[in-house]
Structures are given as C-alpha cells and as structure tokens.
Enzyme design. Structure first.
Site, PDB file in Angstrom:
ATOM      1  N   ARG A 149       0.830  -1.199   0.000  1.00 54.01           N
ATOM      2  CA  ARG A 149       0.000   0.000   0.000  1.00 54.01           C
ATOM      3  C   ARG A 149       0.871   1.258   0.000  1.00 54.01           C
ATOM      4  NH1 ARG A 149      -3.397   1.710   4.641  1.00 54.01           N
ATOM      5  NH2 ARG A 149      -5.059   3.002   3.816  1.00 54.01           N
ATOM      6  N   HIS A 174     -11.897   5.344   4.341  1.00 54.42           N
ATOM      7  CA  HIS A 174     -12.611   4.698   3.236  1.00 54.42           C
ATOM      8  C   HIS A 174     -11.853   3.407   2.955  1.00 54.42           C
ATOM      9  CE1 HIS A 174     -14.457   3.797  -0.568  1.00 54.42           C
ATOM     10  NE2 HIS A 174     -13.331   3.990  -1.234  1.00 54.42           N
ATOM     11  N   ASN A 217      -7.618   6.501  -4.939  1.00 51.73           N
ATOM     12  CA  ASN A 217      -7.294   5.751  -3.715  1.00 51.73           C
ATOM     13  C   ASN A 217      -5.800   5.628  -3.467  1.00 51.73           C
ATOM     14  OD1 ASN A 217      -9.742   5.085  -2.399  1.00 51.73           O
ATOM     15  ND2 ASN A 217     -10.233   3.692  -4.070  1.00 51.73           N
ATOM     16  N   ARG A 220     -23.584   2.182   0.550  1.00 58.39           N
ATOM     17  CA  ARG A 220     -23.603   0.711   0.534  1.00 58.39           C
ATOM     18  C   ARG A 220     -24.266   0.174   1.804  1.00 58.39           C
ATOM     19  NH1 ARG A 220     -17.495   0.506  -1.556  1.00 58.39           N
ATOM     20  NH2 ARG A 220     -17.836   0.115  -3.778  1.00 58.39           N
ATOM     21  N   THR A 248     -14.495  -0.997  -9.958  1.00 56.50           N
ATOM     22  CA  THR A 248     -15.764  -0.387  -9.544  1.00 56.50           C
ATOM     23  C   THR A 248     -15.925   0.909 -10.338  1.00 56.50           C
ATOM     24  OG1 THR A 248     -14.754   0.885  -7.753  1.00 56.50           O
ATOM     25  CG2 THR A 248     -15.599  -1.299  -7.187  1.00 56.50           C
TER      26      THR A 248
END
Length: 332
Positions: A106, A193, A138, A169, A248
């Site tokens: 990450r 998030h 992101n 969601r 997505t």
C-alpha cells in the site's frame, strides 16, 4: 453568402461570458467516466472538461460524450491533456492515479500516486486557483491530505469522496435486510474509506427509531441477527465487484455526482466526506478521515459533532494512527 448567413440574421453581438458551473474531471478511466456521465445526467454543469495523459483514450471518450450532446443539457464538453482546458473550474474532481499491482504494498502505491499528484495538483491550482478540489483516487484519505499539502488551499476547499459511498452501501444493505428503501434507512460509516472504516451503530435508525434500542447487541458479538455482517459486506463490497467485473465505477460515479450537486447547488447537505480531523474525537495527527460534513458553494462549511460511543471513538483513533503511519513516510 453561406448557408448559415442565409439562415440566421444577427440581432446583437454576443458578449463572452465564462462558465458559471464548470466542472473538471481529471482521469478518464472507469471511475472518471462514470463520474462524468453522472454529473452530466444530473445537469450539474454548464461546461465539462476532461483531462488525461492518454490522448487517444481522452479523444475517444470526449467524442463519445459529444455525440450524445443532443440528449444532455450541457452542450460544452471539452478535453485536452493540457490543463489550460480546465481554467476557471468551480469543482475539480481528481480520479487519476496508479492502480495497485499484484503483491504491491500500500505504501508503494501511495508513493507512486503522490508522484502523479505532484504533477496534477499544481496544474489544477495554476488554472483554477479558486476551485473546490475533490479527491477520489485511492487511498483517498491519504491522497486528500497530499492534495491539501500540495495545493496550499484552505482545508474547506479540499474534500475527499471518503465514506459517502461506504455509507450508501451500508444503507442499501440495511434496506435489503429490512425491506425498505435505502433513503429511509439512516446509518453512517465514518473513518477510513476502506478496511478500517467505522460503522456508527449507535446512530442507526429508521424514522428516528434507534435500532440499537430495539436490539442492544446490534453490531456486537453475540447478536443473533448478525448485523455485524452488514458492515463486513460494505468493506468486502468493492473487492467483490472488482473480482467480478475488474473494477468499480457506477456507484462511485453516482456518489461523486451527489457530492458535486451539494456544492454547486449550495444545498448544505450533510455527507460523510474526508476532511482534516486533527483535534476531533481524540485524533492527534494531521490526517484526513470521513466525518459528517456540510457541503455548500464554498466547499466544506461545517463539521457535525457526532456522539460516538467509546468503542467507536477508539476505532476512529486506531484508523487515524494507521493512516499517519503511512503518511509520515511519504516524501512530498
């Protein structure tokens, strides 16, 4: 005499008036284009600008949108890899960024995106110094912090799309469970998030009726109805969609348009978006996390003080510490 001259008689000279609600989307990938079409279909701008480094893809996308301009209220759709096309935007939505490679850490992905932002953000600031910057790329919370640092903008003009989608969601799954429309199901996901997001079970309600008063174990271990699984489905939802279709797009695009609408229409609606939370809920570091915020035409105008339970606040602080651990290693 041309056909146009035979057809049309000029009555007055048209004065050049700039766009009042110009929106720019940086990055024409799946998320960028889903955001663009959602913004167009909600009639939120009088001019849409698209920017990307991939010229052929950019040209193809803008042509495709222009061919449908008969069906839209926004007739001016422009695109270029040069940021001058974005000049005087009211809102700039940043969806561009590197994709995570298989096995990539990450932190490595973050640093690659920081390097991309070092090019994007100064160009946005140069041409739209008064814009509201919305970061969608992101990891969104860290990149919103990066955009804030690189832009030099005041904090109220740098917003991360944050948990607006996570909360949507959550409300969708809650609605499925209760056989109600999501708009009648109220619940907030705050914090990061992603994996360490925090569901505020103490605030979950329908028509003002607190569900935790009806089921005191809601969201905890030992709940026979297993409401905790609802949050797990929220966290796993994006991974599931990516596994099935590769990315997505639609829901995040609609979420972005929802946020843009609150800004350009000055709605003063409350959204869970990523903002600087230092000094709130026990957070000590300079991190961006999602909390309920009021959005209007000057950006993020107010933050709502949530009444969190001790365990919820503890999760939020832990989330902040995780993000700070990554942020402090970045070279800006």
């Amino acid at each position: 005499m041309s056909t146009k001259e035979k057809l049309i008689s000029h009555v007055s000279k048209e004065e050049a008036v700039g766009s009042r609600n110009k929106v720019t989307v940086v990055g024409v990938g799946m998320v960028g284009m889903a955001s663009a079409i959602s913004i167009l279909l909600k009639d939120l701008c009088d001019e849409l600008a698209l920017v990307d480094v991939m010229e052929d893809k950019l040209k193809g996308e803008v042509m495709d949108l222009q061919h449908g301009s008969l069906f839209l209220k926004t007739h001016k759709i422009v695109a270029d890899k040069d940021y001058s096309v974005t000049a005087n935007s009211r809102v700039v939505v940043v969806t561009a960024g590197a994709r995570q490679q298989e096995g990539e850490s990450r932190l490595n992905l973050v640093q690659r995106n920081v390097n991309i932002f070092k090019f994007i953000i100064p160009n946005i600031v140069k041409y739209s110094p008064n814009c509201i910057l919305m970061v969608v790329s992101n990891p969104v919370d860290i990149l919103t912090y990066v955009a804030w640092k690189l832009s030099g903008f005041p904090r109220h003009r740098v917003i991360g799309s944050g948990t607006n989608l996570d909360s949507a969601r959550f409300r969708h799954i809650m609605g499925e469970k209760l056989h109600l429309h999501p708009s009648s199901c109220h619940g907030w996901i705050v914090g990061e998030h992603g994996d360490s997001s925090v569901p505020v079970w103490s605030g979950v309600n329908v028509a003002g009726v607190s569900l935790q008063t009806l089921n005191p174990k809601m969201g905890a271990e030992g709940d026979s109805e297993n409401w905790k699984a609802v949050h797990k489905m929220v966290v796993d939802g994006a991974y599931e969609v990516i596994k099935l279709k590769g990315y997505t797009s639609w829901a995040i695009g609609m979420s972005v348009a929802d946020l843009v609408e609150s800004i350009v229409k000055n709605l003063h609606k409350v959204h869970p978006v990523s903002t600087l939370v230092k000094g709130m809920h026990g957070v000590k570091d300079e991190v961006f996390l999602s909390v309920p915020c009021v959005l209007g035409n000057s950006g993020l105008t107010d933050v709502i003080h949530m009444t969190l339970k001790a365990d919820e606040e503890k999760q939020l602080v832990k989330s902040a510490e995780t993000l700070w651990g990554v942020q402090k290693e970045l070279t800006l």
